[in-house]
Scaffold this motif. Structure first.
Motif, PDB file in Angstrom:
ATOM      1  N   GLY A  21      35.640  51.118  47.702  1.00 58.47           N
ATOM      2  CA  GLY A  21      36.143  51.690  46.453  1.00 58.47           C
ATOM      3  C   GLY A  21      37.628  51.965  46.517  1.00 58.47           C
ATOM      4  N   ASN A  22      38.296  51.814  45.375  1.00 61.74           N
ATOM      5  CA  ASN A  22      39.736  52.077  45.270  1.00 61.74           C
ATOM      6  C   ASN A  22      39.998  53.413  44.598  1.00 61.74           C
ATOM      7  OD1 ASN A  22      39.746  48.812  45.111  1.00 61.74           O
ATOM      8  ND2 ASN A  22      41.650  49.575  45.979  1.00 61.74           N
ATOM      9  N   MET A  23      41.120  54.031  44.945  1.00 60.74           N
ATOM     10  CA  MET A  23      41.585  55.196  44.195  1.00 60.74           C
ATOM     11  C   MET A  23      42.327  54.681  42.962  1.00 60.74           C
ATOM     12  SD  MET A  23      44.244  58.278  45.195  1.00 60.74           S
ATOM     13  CE  MET A  23      43.119  59.135  46.292  1.00 60.74           C
ATOM     14  N   THR A  24      41.865  55.073  41.801  1.00 62.20           N
ATOM     15  CA  THR A  24      42.488  54.645  40.555  1.00 62.20           C
ATOM     16  C   THR A  24      43.158  55.823  39.860  1.00 62.20           C
ATOM     17  OG1 THR A  24      40.413  54.996  39.336  1.00 62.20           O
ATOM     18  CG2 THR A  24      40.793  52.802  40.255  1.00 62.20           C
ATOM     19  N   HIS A  25      43.968  55.522  38.868  1.00 65.83           N
ATOM     20  CA  HIS A  25      44.738  56.574  38.206  1.00 65.83           C
ATOM     21  C   HIS A  25      43.855  57.538  37.426  1.00 65.83           C
ATOM     22  CE1 HIS A  25      44.052  53.953  34.760  1.00 65.83           C
ATOM     23  NE2 HIS A  25      44.503  54.906  33.978  1.00 65.83           N
ATOM     24  N   ASN A  26      42.659  57.067  37.016  1.00 70.10           N
ATOM     25  CA  ASN A  26      41.773  57.920  36.222  1.00 70.10           C
ATOM     26  C   ASN A  26      40.468  58.243  36.934  1.00 70.10           C
ATOM     27  OD1 ASN A  26      40.585  55.422  36.158  1.00 70.10           O
ATOM     28  ND2 ASN A  26      40.719  55.156  33.921  1.00 70.10           N
ATOM     29  N   GLY A  27      40.361  57.791  38.192  1.00 70.36           N
ATOM     30  CA  GLY A  27      39.141  58.077  38.940  1.00 70.36           C
ATOM     31  C   GLY A  27      37.976  57.184  38.590  1.00 70.36           C
ATOM     32  N   GLU A  28      38.184  56.245  37.664  1.00 70.71           N
ATOM     33  CA  GLU A  28      37.112  55.354  37.231  1.00 70.71           C
ATOM     34  C   GLU A  28      37.240  54.005  37.923  1.00 70.71           C
ATOM     35  OE1 GLU A  28      34.670  56.257  35.293  1.00 70.71           O
ATOM     36  OE2 GLU A  28      35.479  58.251  34.843  1.00 70.71           O
ATOM     37  N   ARG A  29      36.111  53.399  38.202  1.00 71.06           N
ATOM     38  CA  ARG A  29      36.117  52.058  38.776  1.00 71.06           C
ATOM     39  C   ARG A  29      36.307  51.028  37.662  1.00 71.06           C
ATOM     40  NH1 ARG A  29      32.163  51.315  43.963  1.00 71.06           N
ATOM     41  NH2 ARG A  29      32.882  53.143  45.119  1.00 71.06           N
ATOM     42  N   PRO A  30      36.871  49.848  37.988  1.00 73.45           N
ATOM     43  CA  PRO A  30      37.066  48.814  36.959  1.00 73.45           C
ATOM     44  C   PRO A  30      35.760  48.434  36.287  1.00 73.45           C
ATOM     45  CG  PRO A  30      38.232  48.245  38.977  1.00 73.45           C
ATOM     46  CD  PRO A  30      37.372  49.430  39.299  1.00 73.45           C
ATOM     47  N   SER A  32      35.152  45.570  35.004  1.00 71.09           N
ATOM     48  CA  SER A  32      34.864  44.180  35.319  1.00 71.09           C
ATOM     49  C   SER A  32      35.801  43.724  36.425  1.00 71.09           C
ATOM     50  CB  SER A  32      35.035  43.297  34.078  1.00 71.09           C
ATOM     51  OG  SER A  32      36.367  43.376  33.596  1.00 71.09           O
ATOM     52  N   LEU A  33      35.652  42.480  36.838  1.00 66.48           N
ATOM     53  CA  LEU A  33      36.494  41.953  37.904  1.00 66.48           C
ATOM     54  C   LEU A  33      37.962  41.992  37.515  1.00 66.48           C
ATOM     55  CD1 LEU A  33      36.517  40.625  40.712  1.00 66.48           C
ATOM     56  CD2 LEU A  33      36.365  38.401  39.583  1.00 66.48           C
ATOM     57  N   VAL A  34      38.254  41.708  36.245  1.00 63.46           N
ATOM     58  CA  VAL A  34      39.612  41.777  35.718  1.00 63.46           C
ATOM     59  C   VAL A  34      39.666  42.888  34.681  1.00 63.46           C
ATOM     60  CG1 VAL A  34      41.460  40.544  34.537  1.00 63.46           C
ATOM     61  CG2 VAL A  34      39.959  39.302  36.111  1.00 63.46           C
ATOM     62  N   ASP A  35      40.347  43.967  35.005  1.00 60.41           N
ATOM     63  CA  ASP A  35      40.439  45.115  34.114  1.00 60.41           C
ATOM     64  C   ASP A  35      41.862  45.663  34.175  1.00 60.41           C
ATOM     65  OD1 ASP A  35      40.187  47.366  32.596  1.00 60.41           O
ATOM     66  OD2 ASP A  35      38.408  48.145  33.622  1.00 60.41           O
ATOM     67  N   PHE A  36      42.669  45.304  33.171  1.00 60.34           N
ATOM     68  CA  PHE A  36      44.079  45.683  33.176  1.00 60.34           C
ATOM     69  C   PHE A  36      44.296  47.151  32.804  1.00 60.34           C
ATOM     70  CE2 PHE A  36      44.236  41.067  32.430  1.00 60.34           C
ATOM     71  CZ  PHE A  36      45.070  40.700  33.474  1.00 60.34           C
ATOM     72  N   SER A  37      43.226  47.850  32.432  1.00 57.97           N
ATOM     73  CA  SER A  37      43.374  49.262  32.071  1.00 57.97           C
ATOM     74  C   SER A  37      43.344  50.178  33.296  1.00 57.97           C
ATOM     75  CB  SER A  37      42.252  49.673  31.108  1.00 57.97           C
ATOM     76  OG  SER A  37      40.983  49.619  31.748  1.00 57.97           O
ATOM     77  N   VAL A  38      43.054  49.610  34.467  1.00 54.56           N
ATOM     78  CA  VAL A  38      42.927  50.401  35.688  1.00 54.56           C
ATOM     79  C   VAL A  38      44.127  50.142  36.589  1.00 54.56           C
ATOM     80  CG1 VAL A  38      41.566  50.804  37.765  1.00 54.56           C
ATOM     81  CG2 VAL A  38      40.422  50.404  35.594  1.00 54.56           C
ATOM     82  N   PHE A  39      44.735  51.219  37.054  1.00 56.25           N
ATOM     83  CA  PHE A  39      45.858  51.127  37.992  1.00 56.25           C
ATOM     84  C   PHE A  39      45.382  51.599  39.355  1.00 56.25           C
ATOM     85  CE2 PHE A  39      49.528  53.102  40.137  1.00 56.25           C
ATOM     86  CZ  PHE A  39      50.379  51.999  40.193  1.00 56.25           C
ATOM     87  N   PHE A  40      45.499  50.728  40.367  1.00 60.68           N
ATOM     88  CA  PHE A  40      45.029  51.051  41.706  1.00 60.68           C
ATOM     89  C   PHE A  40      46.129  51.796  42.472  1.00 60.68           C
ATOM     90  CE2 PHE A  40      42.568  47.279  40.496  1.00 60.68           C
ATOM     91  CZ  PHE A  40      41.278  47.774  40.671  1.00 60.68           C
ATOM     92  N   VAL A  41      45.944  53.092  42.608  1.00 62.98           N
ATOM     93  CA  VAL A  41      46.944  53.944  43.248  1.00 62.98           C
ATOM     94  C   VAL A  41      47.090  53.593  44.719  1.00 62.98           C
ATOM     95  CG1 VAL A  41      47.582  56.312  43.824  1.00 62.98           C
ATOM     96  CG2 VAL A  41      46.503  55.806  41.620  1.00 62.98           C
TER      97      VAL A  41
END
Length: 289
Positions: A21-30, A32-41
């Motif tokens: 799992g990745n740490m994201t800016h909003n705590g949510e996982r992507p 889909s495989l391509v999700d431009f709304s998620v920023f991987f901190v």
């Protein structure tokens, strides 16, 4: 212990899921495989730290450059520079002066990001979780992937950068019309006008696939090899769940780390080498394509 307060890692399956799992800016996982709304901190921070470390080392060596009494770091960097520049001379002899620095940056940066895979899989995530716990976060629910190249965002970002340079070099050396002509006449050409018209859609489709395949193969090759290596490290780490298997974990971990050093450097070399090759091909005229 209530379910809401239960540790996120209580069995091997959850252990692997947690580490992937990745740490994201909003705590949510992507989604889909391509999700431009998620920023991987974690990916951004680790990549930035390694880039700054490389830049600082290069600046420090350059500032204290001593041809008579070179330091260990100077010897290492000079070896890398000479090695990469030789690849550029052999593959792309007409390269612009900044292709060498670009290739060196790609090789060293990718190698550094890959090298994070050698660090014990629990070390950096545990440190991050400990810091997060100080600020009131539940450390069991803090995700951190320390290897940026095990994230498709990183490998495809690098690949798309190379792809943009490929298009730039094609237009620079062939002209916009010449580059578009390649799509119409490659890989099949004919002197008969009627045959040319019939081959036109086939050439466009096949050349487009060939061009798109370059960044896709670059990104997927690096990601696939590094992700597989990380997953194997996680499987070896699972032996710690059984005390009797811990000696085997140490032996297997050391052996795989030694072998994985070759994979780390090889993948960085391949990415750098293909970048030079693609830019060299893009710099050829339309008659040489």
């Amino acid at each position: 212990m209530s379910e809401s307060n239960a540790p996120a890692i209580s069995n091997p399956v959850e252990y692997i899921q947690h580490h992937l799992g990745n740490m994201t800016h909003n705590g949510e996982r992507p989604a889909s495989l391509v999700d431009f709304s998620v920023f991987f901190v974690d990916t951004f921070v680790m990549s930035l730290i390694l880039a700054l470390a490389f830049a600082f080392a290069a600046w420090k060596v350059g500032k204290n450059l001593d041809p008579d009494k070179p330091t260990g770091m100077q010897n290492i960097l000079e070896t890398v520079v000479e090695f990469v520049n030789q690849q550029v001379k052999d593959i792309f002899p007409t390269a612009d002066k900044w292709v060498g620095p670009l290739a060196i940056t790609i090789f060293v940066w990718v190698a550094l990001m890959n090298t994070m895979d050698i660090i014990p899989v629990d070390l950096i995530p545990s440190l991050v979780a400990g810091v997060a716990g100080v600020f009131g976060y539940d450390p069991h629910h803090v995700y951190w992937k320390a290897v940026p190249t095990t994230n498709l965002d990183t490998t495809f970002a690098l690949a798309l950068l190379v792809f943009g340079l490929i298009i730039f070099y094609n237009i620079k050396h062939k002209g916009l019309f010449g580059y578009m002509k390649v799509f119409a006449t490659h890989p099949f050409s004919a002197s008969n006008p009627i045959v040319k018209v019939l081959l036109f859609p086939i050439n466009v489709v096949m050349t487009a696939i060939e061009e798109v395949a370059k960044p896709v193969s670059l990104g997927l090759r690096l990601f696939g090899n590094m992700f597989a290596g990380e997953l194997l490290f996680l499987l070896i780490a699972l032996l710690a769940f059984s005390y009797w298997a811990m000696p085997g974990q140490v032996v297997l971990g050391v052996l795989w780390s030694i072998f994985h050093i070759l994979v780390i450097l090889l993948q960085a070399f391949i990415f750098m080498l293909l970048t030079i090759v693609y830019l060299g091909l893009a710099s050829q005229g339309t008659d040489e394509h």
